[in-house]
Motif scaffolding. Structure first.
Motif, PDB file in Angstrom:
ATOM      1  N   SER A 123      40.623  32.386  36.572  1.00  0.00           N
ATOM      2  CA  SER A 123      41.202  31.447  36.455  1.00  0.00           C
ATOM      3  C   SER A 123      39.991  30.154  36.933  1.00  0.00           C
ATOM      4  CB  SER A 123      42.189  31.364  37.593  1.00  0.00           C
ATOM      5  OG  SER A 123      42.994  30.038  38.336  1.00  0.00           O
ATOM      6  N   ASN A 124      40.611  29.121  36.152  1.00  0.00           N
ATOM      7  CA  ASN A 124      40.375  27.566  36.690  1.00  0.00           C
ATOM      8  C   ASN A 124      40.789  27.284  37.856  1.00  0.00           C
ATOM      9  OD1 ASN A 124      37.532  28.022  35.221  1.00  0.00           O
ATOM     10  ND2 ASN A 124      39.053  28.493  33.248  1.00  0.00           N
ATOM     11  N   THR A 125      41.795  27.072  38.588  1.00  0.00           N
ATOM     12  CA  THR A 125      43.074  26.384  38.551  1.00  0.00           C
ATOM     13  C   THR A 125      42.887  27.039  40.991  1.00  0.00           C
ATOM     14  OG1 THR A 125      45.031  27.720  37.774  1.00  0.00           O
ATOM     15  CG2 THR A 125      44.170  25.549  36.874  1.00  0.00           C
ATOM     16  N   LEU A 126      42.961  28.166  39.910  1.00  0.00           N
ATOM     17  CA  LEU A 126      43.607  29.122  41.947  1.00  0.00           C
ATOM     18  C   LEU A 126      41.979  28.245  42.750  1.00  0.00           C
ATOM     19  CD1 LEU A 126      44.728  30.918  42.626  1.00  0.00           C
ATOM     20  CD2 LEU A 126      43.282  32.846  42.697  1.00  0.00           C
ATOM     21  N   THR A 127      42.446  28.083  43.994  1.00  0.00           N
ATOM     22  CA  THR A 127      41.515  27.191  45.014  1.00  0.00           C
ATOM     23  C   THR A 127      41.477  28.426  46.379  1.00  0.00           C
ATOM     24  OG1 THR A 127      43.840  26.736  46.053  1.00  0.00           O
ATOM     25  CG2 THR A 127      42.943  25.148  45.006  1.00  0.00           C
ATOM     26  N   ALA A 128      40.231  28.393  46.740  1.00  0.00           N
ATOM     27  CA  ALA A 128      40.010  29.174  47.877  1.00  0.00           C
ATOM     28  C   ALA A 128      40.684  28.957  49.093  1.00  0.00           C
ATOM     29  CB  ALA A 128      38.689  28.553  48.538  1.00  0.00           C
ATOM     30  N   GLU A 129      42.351  27.882  49.318  1.00  0.00           N
ATOM     31  CA  GLU A 129      42.491  27.798  49.911  1.00  0.00           C
ATOM     32  C   GLU A 129      44.214  28.561  49.652  1.00  0.00           C
ATOM     33  OE1 GLU A 129      42.571  24.196  48.592  1.00  0.00           O
ATOM     34  OE2 GLU A 129      40.291  24.974  50.159  1.00  0.00           O
ATOM     35  N   GLN A 130      44.176  28.741  48.620  1.00  0.00           N
ATOM     36  CA  GLN A 130      45.626  29.657  47.796  1.00  0.00           C
ATOM     37  C   GLN A 130      45.109  31.462  48.380  1.00  0.00           C
ATOM     38  OE1 GLN A 130      45.456  28.152  44.092  1.00  0.00           O
ATOM     39  NE2 GLN A 130      47.742  28.872  43.953  1.00  0.00           N
ATOM     40  N   ILE A 131      43.664  31.394  47.935  1.00  0.00           N
ATOM     41  CA  ILE A 131      43.268  33.017  48.216  1.00  0.00           C
ATOM     42  C   ILE A 131      43.215  33.215  49.623  1.00  0.00           C
ATOM     43  CG2 ILE A 131      40.864  33.981  47.903  1.00  0.00           C
ATOM     44  CD1 ILE A 131      41.127  33.110  44.966  1.00  0.00           C
ATOM     45  N   GLU A 132      43.144  32.005  50.619  1.00  0.00           N
ATOM     46  CA  GLU A 132      42.797  32.531  52.348  1.00  0.00           C
ATOM     47  C   GLU A 132      44.388  32.934  52.877  1.00  0.00           C
ATOM     48  OE1 GLU A 132      40.124  29.491  54.383  1.00  0.00           O
ATOM     49  OE2 GLU A 132      38.560  30.328  52.857  1.00  0.00           O
ATOM     50  N   ALA A 133      45.080  31.467  52.100  1.00  0.00           N
ATOM     51  CA  ALA A 133      46.515  32.226  52.925  1.00  0.00           C
ATOM     52  C   ALA A 133      46.996  33.641  51.994  1.00  0.00           C
ATOM     53  CB  ALA A 133      47.310  30.772  51.806  1.00  0.00           C
ATOM     54  N   LEU A 134      46.436  34.179  51.003  1.00  0.00           N
ATOM     55  CA  LEU A 134      47.648  35.297  50.653  1.00  0.00           C
ATOM     56  C   LEU A 134      46.951  36.002  51.035  1.00  0.00           C
ATOM     57  CD1 LEU A 134      48.847  35.559  48.069  1.00  0.00           C
ATOM     58  CD2 LEU A 134      46.993  36.670  47.047  1.00  0.00           C
ATOM     59  N   ASN A 135      45.473  36.362  51.976  1.00  0.00           N
ATOM     60  CA  ASN A 135      45.188  37.294  52.423  1.00  0.00           C
ATOM     61  C   ASN A 135      45.257  38.578  52.102  1.00  0.00           C
ATOM     62  OD1 ASN A 135      44.186  38.285  54.941  1.00  0.00           O
ATOM     63  ND2 ASN A 135      45.931  38.589  55.773  1.00  0.00           N
ATOM     64  N   ILE A 136      44.517  38.543  50.826  1.00  0.00           N
ATOM     65  CA  ILE A 136      44.619  40.131  49.506  1.00  0.00           C
ATOM     66  C   ILE A 136      43.319  40.050  49.841  1.00  0.00           C
ATOM     67  CG2 ILE A 136      45.361  40.868  48.599  1.00  0.00           C
ATOM     68  CD1 ILE A 136      48.531  40.481  48.480  1.00  0.00           C
ATOM     69  N   PRO A 137      42.481  41.447  49.359  1.00  0.00           N
ATOM     70  CA  PRO A 137      41.267  41.608  48.603  1.00  0.00           C
ATOM     71  C   PRO A 137      41.084  41.068  47.337  1.00  0.00           C
ATOM     72  CG  PRO A 137      41.391  43.185  49.973  1.00  0.00           C
ATOM     73  CD  PRO A 137      42.903  42.405  50.132  1.00  0.00           C
ATOM     74  N   ILE A 138      40.158  39.869  46.965  1.00  0.00           N
ATOM     75  CA  ILE A 138      40.849  39.397  45.536  1.00  0.00           C
ATOM     76  C   ILE A 138      38.567  39.491  44.865  1.00  0.00           C
ATOM     77  CG2 ILE A 138      40.585  37.299  43.961  1.00  0.00           C
ATOM     78  CD1 ILE A 138      42.828  37.111  45.555  1.00  0.00           C
ATOM     79  N   VAL A 139      39.433  40.320  44.440  1.00  0.00           N
ATOM     80  CA  VAL A 139      37.638  39.082  43.226  1.00  0.00           C
ATOM     81  C   VAL A 139      38.132  38.634  41.776  1.00  0.00           C
ATOM     82  CG1 VAL A 139      36.970  41.937  43.445  1.00  0.00           C
ATOM     83  CG2 VAL A 139      36.197  40.281  41.650  1.00  0.00           C
ATOM     84  N   SER A 140      37.007  37.565  41.873  1.00  0.00           N
ATOM     85  CA  SER A 140      37.073  36.935  41.130  1.00  0.00           C
ATOM     86  C   SER A 140      35.903  36.849  39.317  1.00  0.00           C
ATOM     87  CB  SER A 140      36.523  35.012  41.428  1.00  0.00           C
ATOM     88  OG  SER A 140      36.730  33.797  40.418  1.00  0.00           O
ATOM     89  N   ILE A 141      36.168  36.513  38.265  1.00  0.00           N
ATOM     90  CA  ILE A 141      35.632  36.711  36.998  1.00  0.00           C
ATOM     91  C   ILE A 141      34.992  35.427  36.303  1.00  0.00           C
ATOM     92  CG2 ILE A 141      36.123  37.597  34.818  1.00  0.00           C
ATOM     93  CD1 ILE A 141      36.852  40.513  35.835  1.00  0.00           C
ATOM     94  N   ASP A 142      34.196  35.075  35.993  1.00  0.00           N
ATOM     95  CA  ASP A 142      33.821  34.715  35.114  1.00  0.00           C
ATOM     96  C   ASP A 142      33.769  32.830  36.426  1.00  0.00           C
ATOM     97  OD1 ASP A 142      32.679  33.465  32.688  1.00  0.00           O
ATOM     98  OD2 ASP A 142      34.970  32.477  32.673  1.00  0.00           O
ATOM     99  N   ARG A 143      34.434  33.004  37.558  1.00  0.00           N
ATOM    100  CA  ARG A 143      34.094  31.442  37.849  1.00  0.00           C
ATOM    101  C   ARG A 143      34.250  31.551  39.981  1.00  0.00           C
ATOM    102  NH1 ARG A 143      38.220  28.039  40.039  1.00  0.00           N
ATOM    103  NH2 ARG A 143      37.302  26.500  40.862  1.00  0.00           N
ATOM    104  N   GLU A 144      33.308  31.210  40.192  1.00  0.00           N
ATOM    105  CA  GLU A 144      33.119  31.074  41.625  1.00  0.00           C
ATOM    106  C   GLU A 144      34.132  30.019  42.846  1.00  0.00           C
ATOM    107  OE1 GLU A 144      29.033  29.991  43.588  1.00  0.00           O
ATOM    108  OE2 GLU A 144      29.674  31.278  44.895  1.00  0.00           O
ATOM    109  N   ILE A 145      35.247  30.913  43.133  1.00  0.00           N
ATOM    110  CA  ILE A 145      36.234  30.251  43.532  1.00  0.00           C
ATOM    111  C   ILE A 145      35.776  29.459  45.027  1.00  0.00           C
ATOM    112  CG2 ILE A 145      38.366  30.581  44.189  1.00  0.00           C
ATOM    113  CD1 ILE A 145      38.693  31.830  42.322  1.00  0.00           C
TER     114      ILE A 145
END
Lengths: 324, 324
Positions: A123-145
């Motif tokens: 994704s090119n739109t996902l933000t670090a905040e969204q991910i932190e709020a989610l609190n689930i393991p995530i790996v990002s492909i193709d972009r360093e979020i």
DNA sequence: TTGAAAGCGCTACCAT
DNA sequence: ATGGTAGCGCTTTCAA
């Protein structure tokens, strides 16, 4: 459908004992074990994964969020993820985000509500905040979020530079670049690689770069414009394969022969590139490998295993074919 | 994560009441409702779908089993299924079967253990017994697995016949056919359509038909063989687009010009067909529509709605492009 | 209109 | 080595 109770009843033991043999955990006498196994077989019993998930607080499922599975880059990635996940005992839920923030967030929520163990996202739109709020393991492909978030990328800049140099090595004198979607990191990186390769050229000016949208249509227009501005261009590096194809189509429309009058090189190495006629020279990403790696990294993360590395940069490979 | 209990506590009501407002079911006083809604918002509460699933005995997800998402026919189908499912509130679990019976059965079991509401499957190996044993709503795409089982297919024979006639209408005198994978129903049907179109031709013999495997490689070999046997062939109907592409590659290898010396028409209408150069003439299936229809039919089935029809045959469309 | 409580199928703790 | 049972988070009776 038979439940653990039925098995217990038939085997003449408690559900606790059945659970123990199911999970091969705790003490079970040889005799009980055999009775249980027999009952399981007879009833064709399969544990209810939903009940397990409720207790365990995760569902042995991983979410895969891609912009659009129809984009030729993603089927191979999806296949790699599914293969690897399946091998490790996980299901994968497919989500098409269309790079739309609301959709993306909605999927994130749904995945969480379904207790997915982890998520792989491109994704090119996902933000670090969204991910932190989610609190689930995530790996990002193709972009360093964000820093620290496990990420799989490729040598975009290096590959782009190599592509441009390759064109030069083929004797091309004026090389244009069709840039990827504005604002997308890998588009910038690839453009950067091109720039480094042509920076010293006396002929180079910004007008040799033209903007595309990572799709064929935009690239046809872009190429026509580019070739209109600079009829002397004899080589084009397109930031992805679909745009390279667009460039070739534009060349045909303008009556230019590929590769004789115009050499074209793409980026990505989608299956399409090797199937089309003429076959496309491209800088190939190890797409399957990326999906595989993303999945194993994610699973390690989910299983809290120690991680030596969190940022993986994979090599790209220039594959020479017919368009150069 | 906040649970229904937290909401109840904050709102000062019982969990039963919270559940009622969540599902908009049963009597809830205006005052209570407001308190609950406020608490939900404040806690950013989202119901746990796994707990719901355990109670409801289904998980609001559907399984999609395809041979291989990398096969260019399936991304569009998957996209259609996911779009439609998502719109109707379902997730989709992606499964690649590789047309392997064991894998297929394993996925079927896993899906059942995960309480999927229904399954969409494209398979040539699945049997009616397997499906009955499973006892889950299923719709089949591209092949009638058994009478009565909801099925979405296209006019294979009609389309094949039209393709062959089209070649004739273009003045082609000797038309060969590259057949799809042996034993696969749609391959037989397409071959049947071809046969009907050439049956009356004085030149026709069985040797104008050659076997491929629905992939590019097999088709290259098959085409070389076919053209070796009958150098006078000036038109080829390939049973799918990938084989049509293979035929074109073989023609180039043999120094035959497409379409001048050899016209080629494919079947499926995969995205690739319009992107490659030269663009491929093909008999297009309404792939997205098929996925959409399969999903709505499946959901109707899952929701026990009355079904007027169970067998859908969709029209194909001949799209003339550059290879004929 | 509301709440208490049983139960969905399973795991894990605590006894014995 | 084995069984009883609480509890995962929710929905739905049944009573009040």
């Amino acid at each position: 459908m038979a439940s653990i109770k039925d098995v217990a009843k038939m085997a003449g033991v408690s559900v606790a004992t059945v659970s123990r043999v199911l999970n091969d955990k705790g003490y079970v006498g040889q005799h009980s074990r055999e009775k249980v196994e027999k009952a399981i077989k007879e009833l064709n019993y399969k544990p209810n994964e939903i009940a397990r998930s409720l207790f365990k607080k995760h569902s042995n499922t991983i979410g895969l969020i891609v912009p659009d599975i129809m984009n030729p880059y993603f089927p191979e990635l999806a296949r790699a993820v599914e293969d690897t996940a399946s091998k490790l005992g996980y299901n994968v839920i497919l989500c098409n985000s269309d790079e739309n923030k609301e959709k993306e967030q909605a999927y994130l929520d749904v995945l969480k509500q379904n207790y997915v163990n982890g998520i792989i996202v491109s994704s090119n739109t996902l933000t670090a905040e969204q991910i932190e709020a989610l609190n689930i393991p995530i790996v990002s492909i193709d972009r360093e979020i964000s820093k620290g978030l496990p990420t799989i990328v490729v040598e975009n800049k290096k590959g782009a530079k190599a592509a441009t140099h390759f064109l030069k090595s083929k004797g091309r004198k004026r090389i244009g670049h069709i840039r990827g979607t504005a604002g997308v990191v890998n588009a910038e990186e690839r453009c950067g690689g091109y720039r480094e390769a042509v920076a010293e050229e006396p002929w180079f000016t910004e007008s040799y770069i033209v903007n595309g949208n990572y799709d064929m249509e935009s690239s046809i227009d872009a190429t026509r414009e580019l070739l209109g501005r600079h009829p002397d261009i004899d080589g084009i590096f397109a930031a992805n394969d679909m745009m390279a194809i667009g460039a070739i189509k534009a060349a045909y429309q303008l009556g230019k022969k590929v590769p004789e009058e115009l050499a074209v090189i793409g980026f990505d190495g989608i299956v399409l590139s090797s199937v089309m006629i003429p076959e496309l020279t491209t800088v190939a990403q190890p797409i399957y490998e990326m999906g595989e790696l993303a999945t194993t990294v994610l699973v390690n993360l989910m299983e809290q295993q120690p991680m030596e590395k969190t940022y993986y940069t994979l090599e790209v490979e220039l594959i020479e074919r017919r368009t150069t």
